[in-house]
Scaffold this motif. Sequence first.
Motif, PDB file in Angstrom:
ATOM      1  N   PHE A   1      13.883   6.784 -10.061  1.00 16.91           N
ATOM      2  CA  PHE A   1      13.140   7.346  -8.945  1.00 16.91           C
ATOM      3  C   PHE A   1      11.649   7.419  -9.257  1.00 16.91           C
ATOM      4  CE2 PHE A   1      17.440   8.607  -8.444  1.00 16.91           C
ATOM      5  CZ  PHE A   1      17.651   8.804  -7.097  1.00 16.91           C
ATOM      6  N   GLN A   2      10.872   7.458  -8.183  1.00 17.85           N
ATOM      7  CA  GLN A   2       9.427   7.554  -8.359  1.00 17.85           C
ATOM      8  C   GLN A   2       9.057   8.862  -9.062  1.00 17.85           C
ATOM      9  OE1 GLN A   2       7.405   6.862  -4.684  1.00 17.85           O
ATOM     10  NE2 GLN A   2       5.460   6.457  -5.676  1.00 17.85           N
ATOM     11  N   GLN A   3       9.690   9.960  -8.615  1.00 20.29           N
ATOM     12  CA  GLN A   3       9.514  11.232  -9.321  1.00 20.29           C
ATOM     13  C   GLN A   3      10.651  11.375 -10.324  1.00 20.29           C
ATOM     14  OE1 GLN A   3       8.930  11.726  -5.741  1.00 20.29           O
ATOM     15  NE2 GLN A   3       6.732  11.756  -6.152  1.00 20.29           N
TER      16      GLN A   3
ATOM     17  N   PRO B   1       0.823  -1.220   0.000  1.00 19.09           N
ATOM     18  CA  PRO B   1       0.000   0.000   0.000  1.00 19.09           C
ATOM     19  C   PRO B   1       0.851   1.260   0.000  1.00 19.09           C
ATOM     20  CG  PRO B   1      -0.059  -1.080   2.141  1.00 19.09           C
ATOM     21  CD  PRO B   1       0.660  -2.002   1.228  1.00 19.09           C
ATOM     22  N   SER B   2       0.238   2.359  -0.397  1.00 18.07           N
ATOM     23  CA  SER B   2       0.944   3.632  -0.464  1.00 18.07           C
ATOM     24  C   SER B   2       1.432   4.061   0.915  1.00 18.07           C
ATOM     25  CB  SER B   2       0.001   4.691  -1.036  1.00 18.07           C
ATOM     26  OG  SER B   2       0.612   5.943  -0.980  1.00 18.07           O
ATOM     27  N   GLY B   3       2.633   4.562   0.964  1.00 22.65           N
ATOM     28  CA  GLY B   3       3.198   5.042   2.224  1.00 22.65           C
ATOM     29  C   GLY B   3       3.716   3.943   3.118  1.00 22.65           C
ATOM     30  N   SER B   4       3.860   2.723   2.556  1.00 25.19           N
ATOM     31  CA  SER B   4       4.267   1.615   3.422  1.00 25.19           C
ATOM     32  C   SER B   4       5.773   1.566   3.606  1.00 25.19           C
ATOM     33  CB  SER B   4       3.754   0.292   2.855  1.00 25.19           C
ATOM     34  OG  SER B   4       4.327   0.062   1.591  1.00 25.19           O
ATOM     35  N   GLY B   5       6.531   2.188   2.739  1.00 20.94           N
ATOM     36  CA  GLY B   5       7.979   2.177   2.909  1.00 20.94           C
ATOM     37  C   GLY B   5       8.723   1.506   1.765  1.00 20.94           C
ATOM     38  N   LYS B   6       8.085   1.385   0.620  1.00 22.38           N
ATOM     39  CA  LYS B   6       8.740   0.730  -0.521  1.00 22.38           C
ATOM     40  C   LYS B   6       9.866   1.594  -1.084  1.00 22.38           C
ATOM     41  CE  LYS B   6       4.877   0.681  -2.781  1.00 22.38           C
ATOM     42  NZ  LYS B   6       4.014   1.418  -1.827  1.00 22.38           N
ATOM     43  N   SER B   7       9.567   2.872  -1.275  1.00 24.41           N
ATOM     44  CA  SER B   7      10.609   3.766  -1.785  1.00 24.41           C
ATOM     45  C   SER B   7      11.768   3.831  -0.799  1.00 24.41           C
ATOM     46  CB  SER B   7      10.053   5.166  -2.012  1.00 24.41           C
ATOM     47  OG  SER B   7       9.035   5.135  -2.970  1.00 24.41           O
ATOM     48  N   THR B   8      11.425   3.843   0.483  1.00 22.52           N
ATOM     49  CA  THR B   8      12.468   3.889   1.502  1.00 22.52           C
ATOM     50  C   THR B   8      13.388   2.682   1.378  1.00 22.52           C
ATOM     51  OG1 THR B   8      10.916   5.025   2.945  1.00 22.52           O
ATOM     52  CG2 THR B   8      12.887   4.108   3.973  1.00 22.52           C
ATOM     53  N   LEU B   9      12.797   1.514   1.117  1.00 22.47           N
ATOM     54  CA  LEU B   9      13.607   0.304   0.959  1.00 22.47           C
ATOM     55  C   LEU B   9      14.584   0.469  -0.210  1.00 22.47           C
ATOM     56  CD1 LEU B   9      14.106  -2.733   1.710  1.00 22.47           C
ATOM     57  CD2 LEU B   9      12.539  -3.269  -0.166  1.00 22.47           C
TER      58      LEU B   9
HETATM   59  N1  LIG Z   1      13.181  11.561   4.487  1.00 26.04           N
HETATM   60  C1  LIG Z   1      12.087  11.230   5.216  1.00 26.04           C
HETATM   61  N2  LIG Z   1      11.888  11.811   6.403  1.00 26.04           N
HETATM   62  C2  LIG Z   1      10.807  11.478   7.150  1.00 26.04           C
HETATM   63  N3  LIG Z   1       9.894  10.597   6.792  1.00 26.04           N
HETATM   64  C3  LIG Z   1      10.040   9.977   5.620  1.00 26.04           C
HETATM   65  C4  LIG Z   1      11.146  10.269   4.757  1.00 26.04           C
HETATM   66  N4  LIG Z   1      11.034   9.499   3.645  1.00 26.04           N
HETATM   67  C5  LIG Z   1       9.917   8.784   3.806  1.00 26.04           C
HETATM   68  N5  LIG Z   1       9.315   9.045   4.987  1.00 26.04           N
HETATM   69  C6  LIG Z   1       8.094   8.420   5.493  1.00 26.04           C
HETATM   70  O1  LIG Z   1       8.241   7.033   5.391  1.00 26.04           O
HETATM   71  C7  LIG Z   1       7.002   6.426   5.036  1.00 26.04           C
HETATM   72  C8  LIG Z   1       7.207   5.535   3.841  1.00 26.04           C
HETATM   73  O2  LIG Z   1       7.500   6.333   2.716  1.00 26.04           O
HETATM   74  P1  LIG Z   1       7.815   5.710   1.282  1.00 26.04           P
HETATM   75  O3  LIG Z   1       8.079   6.809   0.369  1.00 26.04           O
HETATM   76  O4  LIG Z   1       8.876   4.686   1.434  1.00 26.04           O
HETATM   77  O5  LIG Z   1       6.418   5.005   0.922  1.00 26.04           O
HETATM   78  P2  LIG Z   1       6.039   4.188  -0.400  1.00 26.04           P
HETATM   79  O6  LIG Z   1       5.754   2.796   0.014  1.00 26.04           O
HETATM   80  O7  LIG Z   1       7.066   4.374  -1.439  1.00 26.04           O
HETATM   81  O8  LIG Z   1       4.690   4.896  -0.821  1.00 26.04           O
HETATM   82  P3  LIG Z   1       4.118   5.162  -2.296  1.00 26.04           P
HETATM   83  O9  LIG Z   1       3.561   3.885  -2.805  1.00 26.04           O
HETATM   84  O10 LIG Z   1       3.030   6.166  -2.057  1.00 26.04           O
HETATM   85  O11 LIG Z   1       5.221   5.699  -3.102  1.00 26.04           O
HETATM   86  C9  LIG Z   1       6.012   7.547   4.796  1.00 26.04           C
HETATM   87  O12 LIG Z   1       5.162   7.646   5.904  1.00 26.04           O
HETATM   88  C10 LIG Z   1       6.872   8.777   4.694  1.00 26.04           C
HETATM   89  O13 LIG Z   1       6.208   9.867   5.254  1.00 26.04           O
END
Ligand SMILES: Nc1ncnc2c1ncn2[C@@H]1O[C@H](COP(=O)(O)OP(=O)(O)OP(=O)(O)O)[C@@H](O)[C@H]1O
Lengths: 248, 273
Positions: free
Chosen positions: A81-83, A42-50
């Motif tokens: 990147f996503q963007q 789901p969106s905001g789960s942390g995939k991009s962070t990974l």
């Molecule tokens: N640099 C940062 N500082 C603080 N919080 C962050 C940072 N980067 C991401 N987050 C938080 O970490 C969580 C996961 O973000 P992430 O971008 O990994 O989600 P995602 O799974 O890629 O979502 P989406 O599918 O919408 O792209 C979010 O709640 C976001 O607010």
Amino acid sequence: MTQFLEVDHLGMTFNGAEGELMAVQDVSFTLAEQEFLCVLGPSGSGKSTLLRLIAGLIKPTAGSIQFGCLPGEQPSISLVFQQTNLMPWRTVMQNILLPLELQGIDRDQALERANAMIHLVGLEEFAQAWPSELSGGMAQRVAIARAFIAEPDLLLLDEPFGSLDALTRERMGAELLNIWQSQRTAVIMVTHSISEALLLSDRVMVFSPRPATIVAEMKVDLPRPRQEETRYDPEFLKYAKLLRQAIK
Amino acid sequence: MIKQPVSEHKSSGKRHKTLEKLARYNGWLVVVSILLVLAVWSLGVQWGKPPAFLLPSPQAVWDKFVSTLADGSLLRHASVTFFEVLAGLFFGSLLATCLGYFLAKSSTLEKLLSPYLVASQAIPLVAIAPLLIIWFGPGISSKILICALIVFFPVLVNTIIGFRGVPENLRDLMVSMRATRWQKLRLLEIPAALPILFGGLRIGATLSVIGAVVGEFVGSDKGLGFLINVGRGQFDTALVFVAIFTLIFMALSLYGLAMLAEKRSTRWKTAHH
Ligand SMILES: Nc1ncnc2c1ncn2[C@@H]1O[C@H](COP(=O)(O)OP(=O)(O)OP(=O)(O)O)[C@@H](O)[C@H]1O
Ligand SMILES: [Mg+2]
């Protein structure tokens, strides 16, 4: 055989304005050489962070990421990147050439490869255009070409086909498979599309809502090469149903 | 603490654009307006008959211009001033750009130095120009120093803002591609900051002209500022006008050059195919 990539009890906690925010919690998985892994969640789960963690853009607050290549050696990684982030002062061609320029590759050879890439993503007419003159989908294709041209050991794709129309999306998916097969790179791709994940990958990982943990993992044993028709294969539909249930 | 790039058009960006358009499409309007002013001036002198040391006629100024040009004195003085302006602009902006780069990189350094940098702006340069001339002599070097000092601050501010403004996502891109520090500087930071750097240079160019004249007023035996002093002393007001027009021409040319560079460095912003 050692794994190409080992992610071990990975955790990432951000220190944001609203206090601590745990984006990734206790994620462990391995990636074999030349494996194609898709990540759903789901969106905001942390995939991009990974992906940012694996690319080395941020340091994990827990656990480790290890590459199974020779000690002291770093695999080359390309991240889409996503963007889309093209350099606005470089033309499409110059943007695609950037990784080769950084690697110090001979100009003629680089141009040849860039031309092939531009042809691949169907932007021949726009080779000399500025990024500001491109549509969102065109810019994304440039970013994809820029990642592919580097011929990395590991390709990280963060919803690379997000703003493409369905047909271009299918075509780019097929091109991605071609490149993956010819260059034999490992791929981790984030996507929201179950059928895209099944069509492309060897394995699918499903993330929970934040903080991201792995809630399901599935090997995709569909024969390759997979075509568009594979989508209507009963086996494919069985996988799709299972995944859909895992995501909830 | 330093947030806005130094620019003369802070709030009037729109009006500035209109003016620019006017200038582009109606280049002849400028010529007409100059001719109009000359006509009014000339008629005013003819009818009002002010003493020549108050307001010389355009014809007298022109004659003065031709005669000083012919005997070489105008070019000699102008080239001295021009050299001071260029050298001051060069050293001032070189130093400001280098320091600005490090200030942009390290906010600790900025916090440490910015009180002094801002306070230094409270000192009117005109007031300390005599001191600088006492210390560094009445020659060219003290003028170059004054120019460099006056150029320094606006270029510094623009450098800091330019380098701070490098997009974070492009930094990530360069890091993910394992760019070296030098590659980041050459391929990312400089191109990203360039338009704002040129903006600082543009403002610095006109300020440098002011610096040179201030320095020459206070003490020198050559340069256009000196020429103005001479003209005033001899009630040769036509000579003063000639020097002033030469200065305006110099400042405008430098300003135009810097603007051209700025435009060229931002071609991608205004691209239309
Ligand atoms: N640099 C940062 N500082 C603080 N919080 C962050 C940072 N980067 C991401 N987050 C938080 O970490 C969580 C996961 O973000 P992430 O971008 O990994 O989600 P995602 O799974 O890629 O979502 P989406 O599918 O919408 O792209 C979010 O709640 C976001 O607010
Ligand atoms: Mg994301």
